[in-house]
Design an enzyme around this catalytic site. Structure first.
Site, mmCIF file in Angstrom:
data_model
loop_
_atom_site.group_PDB
_atom_site.id
_atom_site.type_symbol
_atom_site.label_atom_id
_atom_site.label_comp_id
_atom_site.label_asym_id
_atom_site.label_seq_id
_atom_site.Cartn_x
_atom_site.Cartn_y
_atom_site.Cartn_z
ATOM 1 N N GLY A 46 0.929 -1.261 0.188
ATOM 2 C CA GLY A 46 -0.119 -0.089 -0.002
ATOM 3 C C GLY A 46 0.792 1.308 0.147
ATOM 4 C CG HIS A 47 3.937 3.863 1.943
ATOM 5 N ND1 HIS A 47 5.383 4.376 1.703
ATOM 6 C CD2 HIS A 47 3.486 4.929 2.350
ATOM 7 C CE1 HIS A 47 5.463 5.731 2.181
ATOM 8 N NE2 HIS A 47 4.326 5.950 2.322
ATOM 9 C CE1 TYR A 48 1.718 6.785 -1.612
ATOM 10 C CE2 TYR A 48 4.342 6.723 -1.351
ATOM 11 C CZ TYR A 48 3.149 7.143 -0.934
ATOM 12 O OH TYR A 48 3.085 8.252 -0.175
ATOM 13 C CB VAL A 53 8.446 4.818 -0.963
ATOM 14 C CG1 VAL A 53 9.012 5.897 -0.020
ATOM 15 C CG2 VAL A 53 8.507 4.859 -2.361
#
Length: 139
Positions: A46-48, A53
């Site tokens: 989810g990041h990203y 990251v």
């Protein structure tokens, strides 16, 4: 951030390990640590998506965990009170090896900490934190 990050973010920073501790007397200490960013952590989904990251809050927590290790060596209990500066200079990706250098300046019952995280290509973040040393109760 007094102890660690909740949930899945904590597993991103729990493997911070101190590599060097040097006391500079009453003035403070210099502490170095190392962490490898786990490429398989589900937080990266989810990041990203498509461009994982290492979250900035986790970079700050790496410095915080380094300070907690120094406090354990010194036998004190620091309580994080302020984050006065955080600058993220470069992207940190899964699998990156980070070196954490901290300078702890003692000022009475307070610690002022300057932390720099370095990756393979140079500095990736600079963080300034302030702690008060908790008063120990009777044993």
């Amino acid at each position: 951030m007094s102890g660690s990050l909740p949930g899945r973010l904590a597993v991103l920073t729990e493997n911070v390990r101190v590599t060097d501790y040097q006391s500079v007397g009453d003035a403070g200490a210099r502490v170095s640590a190392q962490v490898t960013v786990d490429r398989d952590n589900p937080t990266f989904m989810g990041h990203y998506p498509g461009l994982p990251v290492f979250p900035g809050v986790c970079q700050i927590d790496c410095v915080h965990r380094t300070v907690l290790a120094a406090a354990e060596i010194e036998g004190v209990t620091p309580v994080l009170t302020t984050m006065s500066m955080a600058r993220f200079l470069s992207v940190v990706s899964p699998g990156d090896e980070l070196h954490i250098d901290t300078a702890i300046a003692r000022a009475g019952a307070e610690w002022r900490v300057d932390g720099t995280l370095h990756g393979q290509r140079g500095p990736v973040a600079r963080v300034r934190l302030r702690y008060r040393l908790a008063e120990e109760g009777p044993s």
